[in-house]
Design an enzyme around this catalytic site. Structure first.
Site, PDB file in Angstrom:
ATOM      1  N   CYS A  59     -15.069  39.237  20.550  1.00  0.00           N
ATOM      2  CA  CYS A  59     -13.942  39.904  19.905  1.00  0.00           C
ATOM      3  C   CYS A  59     -12.651  39.144  20.236  1.00  0.00           C
ATOM      4  O   CYS A  59     -12.298  38.976  21.410  1.00  0.00           O
ATOM      5  CB  CYS A  59     -13.864  41.345  20.402  1.00  0.00           C
ATOM      6  SG  CYS A  59     -12.468  42.260  19.749  1.00  0.00           S
ATOM      7  N   CYS A  61      -9.575  40.001  19.644  1.00  0.00           N
ATOM      8  CA  CYS A  61      -8.392  40.857  19.728  1.00  0.00           C
ATOM      9  C   CYS A  61      -8.202  41.498  21.095  1.00  0.00           C
ATOM     10  O   CYS A  61      -7.374  42.380  21.251  1.00  0.00           O
ATOM     11  CB  CYS A  61      -8.482  41.942  18.653  1.00  0.00           C
ATOM     12  SG  CYS A  61      -8.593  41.243  16.999  1.00  0.00           S
ATOM     13  N   CYS A  78     -19.192  40.252  18.713  1.00  0.00           N
ATOM     14  CA  CYS A  78     -19.142  40.879  17.397  1.00  0.00           C
ATOM     15  C   CYS A  78     -20.512  40.847  16.721  1.00  0.00           C
ATOM     16  O   CYS A  78     -21.140  39.783  16.690  1.00  0.00           O
ATOM     17  CB  CYS A  78     -18.114  40.147  16.533  1.00  0.00           C
ATOM     18  SG  CYS A  78     -17.734  40.991  14.989  1.00  0.00           S
ATOM     19  N   CYS A  80     -19.371  44.355  18.126  1.00  0.00           N
ATOM     20  CA  CYS A  80     -19.326  44.894  19.485  1.00  0.00           C
ATOM     21  C   CYS A  80     -20.042  46.251  19.552  1.00  0.00           C
ATOM     22  O   CYS A  80     -20.361  46.857  18.530  1.00  0.00           O
ATOM     23  CB  CYS A  80     -17.884  45.021  19.959  1.00  0.00           C
ATOM     24  SG  CYS A  80     -16.919  46.219  19.009  1.00  0.00           S
ATOM     25  N   CYS A  89     -13.854  49.596  14.972  1.00  0.00           N
ATOM     26  CA  CYS A  89     -13.530  48.174  15.082  1.00  0.00           C
ATOM     27  C   CYS A  89     -12.087  48.016  15.547  1.00  0.00           C
ATOM     28  O   CYS A  89     -11.149  48.234  14.781  1.00  0.00           O
ATOM     29  CB  CYS A  89     -13.754  47.465  13.756  1.00  0.00           C
ATOM     30  SG  CYS A  89     -13.468  45.680  13.837  1.00  0.00           S
TER      31      CYS A  89
END
Length: 121
Positions: A59, A61, A78, A80, A89
């Site tokens: 991920c 972010c 991902c 996740c 998400c």
């Protein structure tokens, strides 16, 4: 030397793979991309960059103290665990139809992705 060769952007191979994965996963799960294609594009680029750098689509972010340890734990790879279990998400890549930022598409063009990549350079 291009930005990709310097390592700032993902390889074309990983980018294409993550684009294809995201489109197929959205269709399979009944989720949609963000109404703003630049959000989708930046997340796909981040997944592809992690695939190049650490071998897995971690991920992009989230902040990690140790990315390789996180890859091995697999929780944030991902899709996740929160996405697989609850369709949540954090990155806004896969949005449920009732989400405030959901778009109508389960596909993204390379033009949209490349436009977002230009902002990263």
């Amino acid at each position: 030397m291009t930005q990709t060769e310097k390592g700032k952007l993902s390889s074309e191979k990983s980018l294409e793979a993550m684009k294809h994965f995201a489109e197929q996963y959205a269709k399979r799960t009944g989720t949609y991309f963000c109404i703003d294609p630049s959000v989708t594009a930046v997340v796909i680029e981040g997944l592809a960059k992690h695939k190049d750098d650490i071998g897995a689509p971690l991920c992009p972010c989230r902040h990690y103290e140790d990315k390789e340890a996180e890859v091995n734990a697999a929780f944030w790879n991902c899709p996740c665990v929160p996405m697989r279990e609850r369709k949540e998400c954090h990155c806004m890549l896969f949005l449920k139809p009732e989400d405030d930022f959901v778009g109508e598409l389960q596909a993204i063009t390379m033009e949209d992705i490349n436009a977002a990549r230009e902002t990263i350079k």
